[in-house]
Design a protein around this motif. Structure first.
Motif, short mmCIF file in Angstrom:
data_model
loop_
_atom_site.label_atom_id
_atom_site.label_comp_id
_atom_site.label_asym_id
_atom_site.label_seq_id
_atom_site.Cartn_x
_atom_site.Cartn_y
_atom_site.Cartn_z
N ALA A 16 0.81 -1.22 0.00
CA ALA A 16 0.00 0.00 0.00
C ALA A 16 0.84 1.28 0.00
CB ALA A 16 -0.95 0.00 1.20
N GLU A 17 1.97 1.26 0.69
CA GLU A 17 2.80 2.47 0.76
C GLU A 17 3.36 2.87 -0.60
OE1 GLU A 17 6.92 1.95 2.41
OE2 GLU A 17 6.14 -0.04 2.95
N HIS A 18 3.38 1.94 -1.53
CA HIS A 18 3.91 2.22 -2.87
C HIS A 18 2.84 2.69 -3.86
CE1 HIS A 18 7.86 0.58 -1.85
NE2 HIS A 18 7.24 -0.45 -1.29
N ILE A 19 1.57 2.74 -3.43
CA ILE A 19 0.49 3.09 -4.36
C ILE A 19 0.70 4.44 -5.04
CG2 ILE A 19 -1.96 3.74 -4.47
CD1 ILE A 19 -2.59 1.39 -2.66
N PRO A 20 1.03 5.50 -4.33
CA PRO A 20 1.23 6.79 -5.02
C PRO A 20 2.30 6.72 -6.11
CG PRO A 20 1.04 7.13 -2.66
CD PRO A 20 1.15 5.66 -2.86
N ALA A 21 3.40 6.02 -5.84
CA ALA A 21 4.48 5.91 -6.82
C ALA A 21 4.06 5.04 -8.00
CB ALA A 21 5.73 5.35 -6.16
N ILE A 22 3.34 3.95 -7.73
CA ILE A 22 2.88 3.07 -8.81
C ILE A 22 1.91 3.81 -9.71
CG2 ILE A 22 1.61 0.96 -9.37
CD1 ILE A 22 2.54 -0.15 -6.64
N GLN A 23 0.96 4.49 -9.10
CA GLN A 23 -0.04 5.19 -9.89
C GLN A 23 0.59 6.31 -10.72
OE1 GLN A 23 -3.41 7.04 -7.75
NE2 GLN A 23 -4.73 5.89 -9.15
N ALA A 24 1.52 7.03 -10.13
CA ALA A 24 2.20 8.10 -10.86
C ALA A 24 2.96 7.55 -12.05
CB ALA A 24 3.14 8.86 -9.93
N ALA A 25 3.62 6.40 -11.85
CA ALA A 25 4.38 5.77 -12.95
C ALA A 25 3.45 5.32 -14.06
CB ALA A 25 5.19 4.60 -12.40
N LEU A 26 2.33 4.70 -13.69
CA LEU A 26 1.40 4.18 -14.70
C LEU A 26 0.76 5.30 -15.51
CD1 LEU A 26 -0.49 1.36 -12.75
CD2 LEU A 26 1.43 1.11 -14.30
N LEU A 27 0.35 6.36 -14.83
CA LEU A 27 -0.41 7.42 -15.51
C LEU A 27 0.45 8.28 -16.42
CD1 LEU A 27 -2.88 8.51 -12.68
CD2 LEU A 27 -3.16 6.77 -14.46
N THR A 28 1.77 8.15 -16.29
CA THR A 28 2.68 8.88 -17.19
C THR A 28 3.48 7.92 -18.07
OG1 THR A 28 4.39 8.95 -15.46
CG2 THR A 28 2.89 10.82 -15.58
N MET A 29 3.07 6.66 -18.07
CA MET A 29 3.84 5.62 -18.76
C MET A 29 3.96 5.90 -20.25
SD MET A 29 3.21 1.53 -18.36
CE MET A 29 4.37 0.32 -19.05
N GLN A 30 2.90 6.43 -20.86
CA GLN A 30 2.92 6.69 -22.30
C GLN A 30 3.86 7.84 -22.67
OE1 GLN A 30 0.43 7.27 -20.28
NE2 GLN A 30 -0.40 9.33 -20.60
N ASP A 31 4.27 8.63 -21.67
CA ASP A 31 5.19 9.75 -21.93
C ASP A 31 6.65 9.34 -21.81
OD1 ASP A 31 2.96 11.44 -22.18
OD2 ASP A 31 2.88 11.72 -20.00
N ASP A 32 6.86 8.13 -21.33
CA ASP A 32 8.21 7.59 -21.17
C ASP A 32 8.53 6.74 -22.41
OD1 ASP A 32 10.46 6.62 -19.06
OD2 ASP A 32 9.72 4.88 -20.16
N GLU A 33 9.67 6.95 -23.03
CA GLU A 33 9.99 6.26 -24.29
C GLU A 33 9.93 4.74 -24.13
OE1 GLU A 33 13.53 5.99 -27.67
OE2 GLU A 33 13.61 7.54 -26.12
N LYS A 34 10.58 4.24 -23.08
CA LYS A 34 10.55 2.79 -22.86
C LYS A 34 9.16 2.34 -22.43
CE LYS A 34 15.46 2.14 -21.81
NZ LYS A 34 16.46 1.70 -20.80
N GLY A 35 8.52 3.16 -21.60
CA GLY A 35 7.18 2.82 -21.14
C GLY A 35 6.20 2.71 -22.29
N LYS A 36 6.30 3.61 -23.25
CA LYS A 36 5.41 3.58 -24.41
C LYS A 36 5.58 2.28 -25.19
CE LYS A 36 4.01 6.30 -28.44
NZ LYS A 36 4.25 7.52 -29.24
N GLY A 37 6.81 1.84 -25.34
CA GLY A 37 7.07 0.58 -26.04
C GLY A 37 6.50 -0.61 -25.28
N VAL A 38 6.59 -0.56 -23.95
CA VAL A 38 6.01 -1.63 -23.13
C VAL A 38 4.50 -1.66 -23.29
CG1 VAL A 38 5.66 -2.46 -20.78
CG2 VAL A 38 7.90 -1.61 -21.47
#
Length: 248
Positions: free
Chosen positions: A197-219
């Motif tokens: 649970a303590e990682h939820i803010p970081a996970i959600q932030a990573a997911l919601l900006t994933m398409q803006d990350d070059e590697k994330g977009k490929g994933v």
């Protein structure tokens, strides 16, 4: 500490590598250890979920109720524009043109995907059919369901619409859709358990900006996901209530 992630078994086999890419990407983003475990059937996975083996789950709508209400998981994101819809299909040469054409004793091919099977059975009600007057056979995958239709071993089959659309063009050309659900608000979700649970803010932030990350977009492309959108408790409860109503 290493956390454990699993994925609802109804994703297309072509996306297996995508989930491993996702797991590697997320570990690097969060700087924590995450082990991915995949299953080829719902029963085995559900047994391990009940045994409290997992901390993060990409779950189908049916399992979301158990995870949220019984195990304290929180839905944090869902893939955009990917509602879970169910298709009832027949062999293209079948004489059946509508669901109402199906008769008592019809042979139904399905999988152990609980929300798709439930919706399929609900859509059969318009033909006055249920589990008591049909011959239902459960199969290991949607590909096997399709093979049963093509081989004449089933009169109709239930498919997750996304899975049906991802079958080869040749296979789909030999089948015909009788009906497709249009619920729109039922979908898979990424849920996080109490230990993480303590990682939820970081996970959600990573997911919601994933398409803006070059590697994330490929994933995302390898997972056939356009982008993630957030989920709150109100949206989650609405979906769970709807699924529970359909099952009753």
């Amino acid at each position: 500490m290493t956390f454990n992630l699993t994925v609802s078994p109804d994703f297309a086999p072509d996306h297996i590598s995508g989930w491993y890419f996702f797991n590697t990407w997320l570990q690097r983003k969060l700087d924590i250890g995450i082990h991915l475990e995949l299953y080829d059937n719902f029963d085995a996975q559900r047994n391990d979920i009940r045994a409290d083996k997992f901390d993060m789950i990409y779950a189908n709508p049916y399992d979301a109720s158990m995870l949220v209400r019984d195990m304290g998981f929180q839905a944090i994101a869902r893939p955009a524009s990917k509602p879970d819809e169910t298709v009832i299909a027949v062999n293209a040469e079948s004489s059946f043109q509508t669901v109402e054409d199906l008769a008592v004793g019809s042979r139904i091919a399905t999988t152990d995907d609980p929300d798709v099977h439930t919706m399929g059975m609900i859509m059969l009600e318009s033909a006055d059919l249920d589990k008591s007057n049909t011959d239902i056979k459960q199969h290991s995958s949607y590909v096997v369901v399709a093979k049963n239709l093509l081989n004449g071993d089933a009169d109709a089959g239930f498919f997750l619409k996304e899975a049906y659309d991802e079958l080869s063009e040749l296979i789909r050309s030999k089948m015909r859709v009788l009906v497709s659900s249009e619920i729109s608000v039922v979908h898979h979700s990424l849920l996080v358990g109490p230990r993480m649970a303590e990682h939820i803010p970081a996970i959600q932030a990573a997911l919601l900006t994933m398409q803006d990350d070059e590697k994330g977009k490929g994933v995302l492309e390898s997972m056939d996901i356009e982008h993630w959108e957030p989920m709150d408790s109100e949206q989650t409860e609405f979906m769970i209530d709807l699924i529970d109503t359909l099952i009753e």
